[in-house]
Design a protein around this motif. Structure first.
Motif, PDB file in Angstrom:
ATOM      1  N   SER A  74       3.895  18.980  -0.012  1.00  0.00           N
ATOM      2  CA  SER A  74       4.097  18.010  -0.782  1.00  0.00           C
ATOM      3  C   SER A  74       2.964  16.986  -0.435  1.00  0.00           C
ATOM      4  O   SER A  74       2.448  17.064   0.458  1.00  0.00           O
ATOM      5  CB  SER A  74       5.259  17.034  -0.868  1.00  0.00           C
ATOM      6  OG  SER A  74       5.496  16.199  -1.888  1.00  0.00           O
ATOM      7  N   VAL A  75       2.612  15.944  -1.298  1.00  0.00           N
ATOM      8  CA  VAL A  75       1.911  14.922  -1.064  1.00  0.00           C
ATOM      9  C   VAL A  75       2.801  13.630  -0.549  1.00  0.00           C
ATOM     10  O   VAL A  75       3.467  13.252  -1.593  1.00  0.00           O
ATOM     11  CB  VAL A  75       0.595  14.447  -2.332  1.00  0.00           C
ATOM     12  CG1 VAL A  75       0.193  12.974  -1.770  1.00  0.00           C
ATOM     13  CG2 VAL A  75      -0.023  15.592  -2.443  1.00  0.00           C
ATOM     14  N   PHE A  76       2.789  12.932   0.777  1.00  0.00           N
ATOM     15  CA  PHE A  76       3.980  12.245   1.004  1.00  0.00           C
ATOM     16  C   PHE A  76       2.971  10.674   0.970  1.00  0.00           C
ATOM     17  O   PHE A  76       1.890  10.423   1.580  1.00  0.00           O
ATOM     18  CB  PHE A  76       4.300  12.667   2.498  1.00  0.00           C
ATOM     19  CG  PHE A  76       5.125  13.943   2.465  1.00  0.00           C
ATOM     20  CD1 PHE A  76       6.346  13.946   2.250  1.00  0.00           C
ATOM     21  CD2 PHE A  76       4.432  14.991   2.665  1.00  0.00           C
ATOM     22  CE1 PHE A  76       7.054  15.127   2.534  1.00  0.00           C
ATOM     23  CE2 PHE A  76       5.102  16.266   2.898  1.00  0.00           C
ATOM     24  CZ  PHE A  76       6.374  16.296   2.780  1.00  0.00           C
ATOM     25  N   ALA A  77       3.805   9.886   0.485  1.00  0.00           N
ATOM     26  CA  ALA A  77       3.457   8.710   0.306  1.00  0.00           C
ATOM     27  C   ALA A  77       4.136   7.547   1.295  1.00  0.00           C
ATOM     28  O   ALA A  77       5.283   7.561   1.737  1.00  0.00           O
ATOM     29  CB  ALA A  77       3.690   7.722  -0.865  1.00  0.00           C
ATOM     30  N   PHE A  78       3.022   6.944   2.149  1.00  0.00           N
ATOM     31  CA  PHE A  78       3.561   6.033   3.295  1.00  0.00           C
ATOM     32  C   PHE A  78       3.410   4.531   2.623  1.00  0.00           C
ATOM     33  O   PHE A  78       2.409   4.210   2.628  1.00  0.00           O
ATOM     34  CB  PHE A  78       2.690   6.321   4.535  1.00  0.00           C
ATOM     35  CG  PHE A  78       3.161   7.723   5.184  1.00  0.00           C
ATOM     36  CD1 PHE A  78       3.890   7.780   6.509  1.00  0.00           C
ATOM     37  CD2 PHE A  78       2.587   8.915   4.472  1.00  0.00           C
ATOM     38  CE1 PHE A  78       4.097   9.031   7.020  1.00  0.00           C
ATOM     39  CE2 PHE A  78       2.860  10.009   5.320  1.00  0.00           C
ATOM     40  CZ  PHE A  78       3.538   9.963   6.404  1.00  0.00           C
ATOM     41  N   HIS A  79       4.730   4.057   2.506  1.00  0.00           N
ATOM     42  CA  HIS A  79       4.658   2.730   1.837  1.00  0.00           C
ATOM     43  C   HIS A  79       4.871   1.452   2.745  1.00  0.00           C
ATOM     44  O   HIS A  79       5.762   1.762   3.615  1.00  0.00           O
ATOM     45  CB  HIS A  79       5.734   2.773   0.550  1.00  0.00           C
ATOM     46  CG  HIS A  79       5.840   1.359  -0.083  1.00  0.00           C
ATOM     47  ND1 HIS A  79       6.579   0.515   0.343  1.00  0.00           N
ATOM     48  CD2 HIS A  79       5.049   0.943  -1.125  1.00  0.00           C
ATOM     49  CE1 HIS A  79       6.469  -0.805  -0.342  1.00  0.00           C
ATOM     50  NE2 HIS A  79       5.453  -0.439  -1.341  1.00  0.00           N
ATOM     51  N   HIS A  82       0.978  -1.305  -0.157  1.00  0.00           N
ATOM     52  CA  HIS A  82       0.189  -0.149  -0.056  1.00  0.00           C
ATOM     53  C   HIS A  82       0.804   1.344   0.088  1.00  0.00           C
ATOM     54  O   HIS A  82       1.886   1.393   0.639  1.00  0.00           O
ATOM     55  CB  HIS A  82      -0.957  -0.096   1.215  1.00  0.00           C
ATOM     56  CG  HIS A  82      -1.741  -0.999   1.035  1.00  0.00           C
ATOM     57  ND1 HIS A  82      -2.989  -0.882   0.568  1.00  0.00           N
ATOM     58  CD2 HIS A  82      -1.833  -2.183   1.665  1.00  0.00           C
ATOM     59  CE1 HIS A  82      -3.824  -1.869   0.640  1.00  0.00           C
ATOM     60  NE2 HIS A  82      -3.130  -2.652   1.579  1.00  0.00           N
ATOM     61  N   ASN A  83       0.234   2.408  -0.455  1.00  0.00           N
ATOM     62  CA  ASN A  83       0.752   3.733  -0.289  1.00  0.00           C
ATOM     63  C   ASN A  83      -0.335   4.356   0.110  1.00  0.00           C
ATOM     64  O   ASN A  83      -1.383   4.795  -0.556  1.00  0.00           O
ATOM     65  CB  ASN A  83       1.039   4.311  -1.683  1.00  0.00           C
ATOM     66  CG  ASN A  83       2.548   3.692  -2.286  1.00  0.00           C
ATOM     67  OD1 ASN A  83       3.366   3.814  -1.535  1.00  0.00           O
ATOM     68  ND2 ASN A  83       2.504   3.413  -3.591  1.00  0.00           N
ATOM     69  N   PHE A  84      -0.273   4.885   1.462  1.00  0.00           N
ATOM     70  CA  PHE A  84      -1.181   5.818   2.124  1.00  0.00           C
ATOM     71  C   PHE A  84      -0.667   7.176   1.857  1.00  0.00           C
ATOM     72  O   PHE A  84       0.653   7.596   2.093  1.00  0.00           O
ATOM     73  CB  PHE A  84      -1.268   5.667   3.264  1.00  0.00           C
ATOM     74  CG  PHE A  84      -2.048   6.789   4.164  1.00  0.00           C
ATOM     75  CD1 PHE A  84      -3.388   6.633   4.079  1.00  0.00           C
ATOM     76  CD2 PHE A  84      -1.275   7.482   4.972  1.00  0.00           C
ATOM     77  CE1 PHE A  84      -4.281   7.759   4.831  1.00  0.00           C
ATOM     78  CE2 PHE A  84      -2.315   8.960   5.794  1.00  0.00           C
ATOM     79  CZ  PHE A  84      -3.564   8.654   5.509  1.00  0.00           C
ATOM     80  N   LEU A  85      -1.513   8.056   1.261  1.00  0.00           N
ATOM     81  CA  LEU A  85      -1.220   9.449   0.822  1.00  0.00           C
ATOM     82  C   LEU A  85      -1.603  10.378   1.782  1.00  0.00           C
ATOM     83  O   LEU A  85      -2.939  10.561   2.176  1.00  0.00           O
ATOM     84  CB  LEU A  85      -1.668   9.754  -0.675  1.00  0.00           C
ATOM     85  CG  LEU A  85      -1.399   8.557  -1.673  1.00  0.00           C
ATOM     86  CD1 LEU A  85      -2.272   8.750  -2.980  1.00  0.00           C
ATOM     87  CD2 LEU A  85       0.071   8.537  -1.889  1.00  0.00           C
ATOM     88  N   GLN A  86      -0.870  11.394   1.942  1.00  0.00           N
ATOM     89  CA  GLN A  86      -1.077  12.479   2.781  1.00  0.00           C
ATOM     90  C   GLN A  86      -0.471  13.642   2.729  1.00  0.00           C
ATOM     91  O   GLN A  86       0.762  13.815   2.401  1.00  0.00           O
ATOM     92  CB  GLN A  86      -0.572  11.948   4.303  1.00  0.00           C
ATOM     93  CG  GLN A  86      -0.791  13.192   5.454  1.00  0.00           C
ATOM     94  CD  GLN A  86      -2.443  13.511   5.782  1.00  0.00           C
ATOM     95  OE1 GLN A  86      -3.030  12.619   6.207  1.00  0.00           O
ATOM     96  NE2 GLN A  86      -2.827  14.697   5.185  1.00  0.00           N
ATOM     97  N   TYR A  87      -1.324  14.675   2.231  1.00  0.00           N
ATOM     98  CA  TYR A  87      -0.797  16.145   1.971  1.00  0.00           C
ATOM     99  C   TYR A  87      -0.094  16.678   3.435  1.00  0.00           C
ATOM    100  O   TYR A  87      -0.686  16.587   4.461  1.00  0.00           O
ATOM    101  CB  TYR A  87      -1.739  16.848   1.460  1.00  0.00           C
ATOM    102  CG  TYR A  87      -1.477  18.340   1.234  1.00  0.00           C
ATOM    103  CD1 TYR A  87      -0.558  18.651  -0.163  1.00  0.00           C
ATOM    104  CD2 TYR A  87      -1.465  19.439   2.048  1.00  0.00           C
ATOM    105  CE1 TYR A  87      -0.226  20.112  -0.252  1.00  0.00           C
ATOM    106  CE2 TYR A  87      -1.041  20.621   1.758  1.00  0.00           C
ATOM    107  CZ  TYR A  87      -0.263  21.017   0.509  1.00  0.00           C
ATOM    108  OH  TYR A  87      -0.013  22.239   0.245  1.00  0.00           O
ATOM    109  N   GLY A  88       1.151  17.353   3.139  1.00  0.00           N
ATOM    110  CA  GLY A  88       1.686  17.931   4.142  1.00  0.00           C
ATOM    111  C   GLY A  88       1.910  19.228   4.029  1.00  0.00           C
ATOM    112  O   GLY A  88       2.489  19.512   2.870  1.00  0.00           O
TER     113      GLY A  88
END
Length: 627
Positions: A498-503, A438-444
């Motif tokens: 940025s939009v950060f991807a938590f993989h 998975h890639n959870f996407l979170q704008y920071g």
């Protein structure tokens, strides 16, 4: 002396050993009651042609014994060998090991039992969990005979046959008159082998971790092979996962050639025989698998499972086989595919199925774009009054014509550069149970601290170890951490917007909760879920007419998808089924940008994926959207 293959085959047929006659006894090396490892290993290292493990102790307690080339090891009648309690702490530790050896015979003279301590290895307070504490790995070997032994209670597989760094398979191996019982993962794993024969063996009561089969042929990479593998006159009884099967998810270095002959498969509670033989996505796996004169007796579970039988790939042949399905209410055959390729290559020969007249014969999952070609041969159904009737395979295939328009279903590659939240606040509420990659996407936002909460609600009581890598919209590394607790937070302060991807990748279940706006889930590949009911929102851009969404349920694990338009109208829904299904909708030309919703409910493993040209991001709430 290196044996020719002709000499080796003669050796298999005759118990007389062709090596020199020098014999050493383990008793000559003063084996100790508490730990006899040194004495037995000294005998093995002596260079003698024969090593006799004579019965001078009630039980030989050992750690790991390593066999040598050009040697016959004989366990005298009544000998007991057991793994030392508390030993084998390494996750790959084994009891017996043959690695890179040639011309080896390991045999018993009757009533010989070699045993590990499975229940201890399954206790996470005593051992780090592992499925690889095998009893007897045979790795990168040539000309090996194992016969007349009982192998029991490992923390992995009873037998594990594969290759090593020098040769990626074992060759000319005979396993005969062996009982392999009560193992944690498999009775026997065949990873890579050429000219392998397993005969007159019993594989029973495997239980612990999947696949939990009697025998599983399952290579680890494309350079391995399964050539001239013959399993005959064997019994498979009471294995939690299944009797025997092949799970081949790679296209191997040579076409497969596997034969099961005159085998009995009974009372394996999940399934009897299973073939998952799709090979690599990019290239078909080729070859032939034969089931000849095999008998299946089931009271529960599916007798026969097929998955990913691709047209032009592996062919599966049945000859004179029988299924007794009279004590079950389930279909005798389960068929599914995860590929868009058409399904073809099964020949049932003259398969006889005994079951109730009202009972389903074949249960087929949704095949998506794939067409089912009529299987070859015949299936004869014998009902409860002993009447026999041919099952119509042509009519079965006619119900699954495939969908050419969806054969090339693709997703748009993920690109989050320039995306921003549409709301000032996010909605942290979600019931997602994520499983897989998975890639959870979170704008920071630069300089604004953030704290995310990761929950692992299901991990089979095993220690949690899930690495997480954080990257920005340009795939630049930002941070990494490891989930080790059932609930854990991660805090960071972005240095730039940025939009950060938590993989992360996991066999367990993970939920991610965030109170911040601009959060979603990458679905450019299947978004894997486990046993949950979910609402997802997605952006339909201006002018897009055709919407395609893939819904998938794993083999026998049903799922249903429903597609709702921006005004809440139900525009399409799938059946409640397993396999590959599609939700489709058509909008008016020049329609404006809208937010649509897809509702997904799955029994166990299931997934959802957005088709191109949709932005491949799903959101659990409209407030969380980035665009």
């Amino acid at each position: 002396m290196k044996l020719s293959r002709f000499m080796f085959l003669a050796l298999l047929a005759c118990p007389v050993v062709l090596f020199a006659q020098e014999v050493v006894k383990v008793s000559s090396y003063n084996p100790q009651t508490q730990d006899a490892t040194a004495a037995i290993q000294a005998a093995l290292d002596s260079g003698a042609a024969k090593v006799l493990v004579d019965k001078v102790l009630p039980e030989y307690r050992v750690t790991t014994l390593k066999f040598r080339s050009n040697q016959e090891v004989i366990f005298q009648r009544g000998v007991r060998v057991r793994a030392i309690k508390g030993a084998h702490q390494g996750v790959n530790d084994c009891l017996l090991l043959a690695k890179g050896v040639q011309n080896l015979i390991v045999r018993g003279e009757g009533d010989v039992r070699i045993e590990m301590n499975k229940s201890d290895y399954q206790d996470s307070k005593l051992y780090r969990p592992s499925e690889h504490r095998h009893l007897f790995p045979i790795i990168g070997c040539d000309n090996v005979v194992v016969r007349d032994l009982t192998l029991a209670s490992s923390g992995g597989d009873g037998l594990y046959i594969s290759g090593d760094e020098t040769k990626n398979w074992s060759s000319n191996v005979l396993i005969e008159n062996v009982i392999s019982e009560n193992h944690h993962r498999q009775g026997c794993s065949i990873i890579s082998a050429e000219h392998l024969k397993i005969r007159k063996c019993i594989f029973r009561d495997t239980k612990g971790t999947p696949p939990a089969a009697g025998i599983d042929l399952e290579p680890n990479n494309t350079s391995q092979k399964l050539v001239d593998c013959v399993i005959e006159d064997c019994k498979f009884v009471g294995n939690a996962g299944g009797g025997f099967g092949a799970g081949i998810n790679y296209t191997l270095s040579a076409p497969v050639s596997i034969t099961f002959r005159n085998c009995i498969v009974e009372e394996n509670p999940n399934m009897a025989i299973s073939f998952w033989v799709g090979g690599s996505k990019e290239k078909l796996l080729e070859g032939d698998i034969y089931c000849i004169d095999c008998k299946i007796r089931q009271k529960q579970g599916i007798p026969l499972q097929f998955n990913n039988i691709r047209a032009g790939g592996v062919r599966i042949h049945f000859q004179d086989c029988e299924i007794d399905n009279r004590n079950s209410d389930l279909a005798a055959i389960l068929l599914n595919t995860q590929f868009p390729d058409d399904v073809d290559g099964i020949d049932f020969g003259n398969l006889l199925i005994r079951q109730k007249a009202s009972q389903p014969v074949v249960d087929i999952g949704a095949l998506g774009a794939a067409k089912l070609y009529p299987p070859q041969g015949n299936i004869i159904i014998e009902n409860e009054t002993d009447e026999r009737k041919a099952y119509d395979l042509v009519a079965l295939a006619s119900k699954h014509a495939g969908d050419e328009q969806l054969r090339n279903f693709l997703s748009t590659p993920l690109d989050t550069k320039g995306l921003k939240p549409v709301a000032d606040k996010g909605n942290p509420q979600n019931t997602l149970r994520l499983r897989g990659e998975h890639n959870f996407l979170q704008y920071g936002k630069a300089g604004v601290p953030m704290t995310l909460t990761f929950t692992v609600p299901w991990h089979r009581d095993a220690p949690i170890h899930i690495p997480v890598t954080v990257r920005d919209s340009y795939n630049t590394f930002v941070a990494e951490f490891i989930l080790t607790e059932e609930q854990q937070t991660f805090s960071f302060t972005p240095k730039y917007d940025s939009v950060f991807a938590f993989h992360f990748r996991t066999h367990w279940i993970v939920n991610v909760s965030s109170p911040y706006p601009g959060q979603g889930y990458d679905c450019s590949k299947r978004l894997g879920l486990m046993s949950c009911e979910s609402d997802f929102y997605f952006v339909v851009p201006t002018g897009l007419e055709k919407i395609n969404i893939e819904i998938w349920g794993d083999m026998g694990e049903k799922v249903q998808g429903q597609l709702y338009s921006a005004d809440g109208e139900l525009v399409d829904q799938t059946d409640y089924n397993f396999g590959v299904m599609f939700l489709t909708a058509t909008r008016a030309q020049n329609a404006s940008e809208e937010i649509w919703r897809v509702h997904v409910k799955g029994d166990e493993d299931h997934a959802v994926r957005l088709g191109s040209p949709l932005q491949p991001i799903l959101f659990t709430s409209p407030e969380n959207i980035i665009k």
